[in-house]
Design an enzyme around this catalytic site. Sequence first.
Site, mmCIF file in Angstrom:
data_model
loop_
_atom_site.group_PDB
_atom_site.id
_atom_site.type_symbol
_atom_site.label_atom_id
_atom_site.label_comp_id
_atom_site.label_asym_id
_atom_site.label_seq_id
_atom_site.Cartn_x
_atom_site.Cartn_y
_atom_site.Cartn_z
ATOM 1 C CD GLU A 38 -2.461 0.906 2.940
ATOM 2 O OE1 GLU A 38 -1.957 0.136 3.803
ATOM 3 O OE2 GLU A 38 -3.495 1.566 3.163
ATOM 4 C CE LYS A 108 -7.097 0.497 3.884
ATOM 5 N NZ LYS A 108 -5.885 0.965 4.576
ATOM 6 C CB CYS A 141 -3.848 -2.260 4.350
ATOM 7 S SG CYS A 141 -2.809 -2.548 5.803
HETATM 8 C C1 ACM Z 1 -3.820 -0.299 7.189
HETATM 9 O O1 ACM Z 1 -4.937 -0.454 6.677
HETATM 10 N N1 ACM Z 1 -2.870 0.399 6.562
HETATM 11 C C2 ACM Z 1 -3.500 -0.882 8.487
#
Ligand code: ACM
Length: 261
Positions: A38, A108, A141
């Site tokens: 990420e 995301k 993530c």
């Molecule tokens: C995250 O979502 N970077 C922990």
Amino acid sequence: MKVGYLQFHPERLAVDKNIKRVIQFLESVEAELVVLPELFATGYLFSSKRELLSVAEKFPDGETIKAILDIAKEKDMAIAGGFPEISNNKIFNSQFLVSPAGEFLYRKVHLFNGEKYLFAPGDTGFVSVELKGIKIGLMVCFDWLFPEAARTLALKGAQVIAHSANLVMPYCQKAMYARAVENRVFTITSNRIGSESVGGKKLTFTGGSIIYSPTGKILAEGSTDSEEITIVEIDPTEALDKNITGDNNIFDDRRTRLYFR
Ligand code: ACM
């Protein structure tokens, strides 16, 4: 099919330098799919929205995606990785999948902690892309904590989940075993290493990038503290078999009428 991850230590805000280093790693391997962490070219912590804006890029014309697309074409490789995306005055914690066949985008869905004050929640839904007959699902993530993310990707046909991460808690690398087994998919978690300190906040990233098979075998596992690019051979057709016993198909046996929303 050769797939893998780059476990990387970005230098915060040093976008050009990080891209160059990532390209050097990518030049050193042959693979069909490589997953990057990420926010791999910018780092993770930002002192303000203005600072984040200074490194946010448009999709697909930003410098990071262009540079990664060039190497994807040169090496005939698919590459997934995270970047801050600016679109209509919103900044998303986004992930690209680029290959000679084109560029694809996921934003995301599940924002973690302070990300909620910097990024807008993703609005693309969960994205599964077919490349050379193999379906690749995109995940970033903290999406790992919501089984619905990987499940939705698997229901959309994803055989391999490309999971770009900047993990700070210790659970995900183990939990991805469940995401792989409960969906009978391959999962590739690419995590970063190192620490960042900004405005009195310090985060240490946990490395331990990990690849699971649909039956939960660990096919590769990174260290907690070193940069590495790791490639393994998989047979993605294994992920098409959703029968866990002769009498149980993990999709057909779902009792969706009895599940809460
Ligand atoms: C995250 O979502 N970077 C922990």
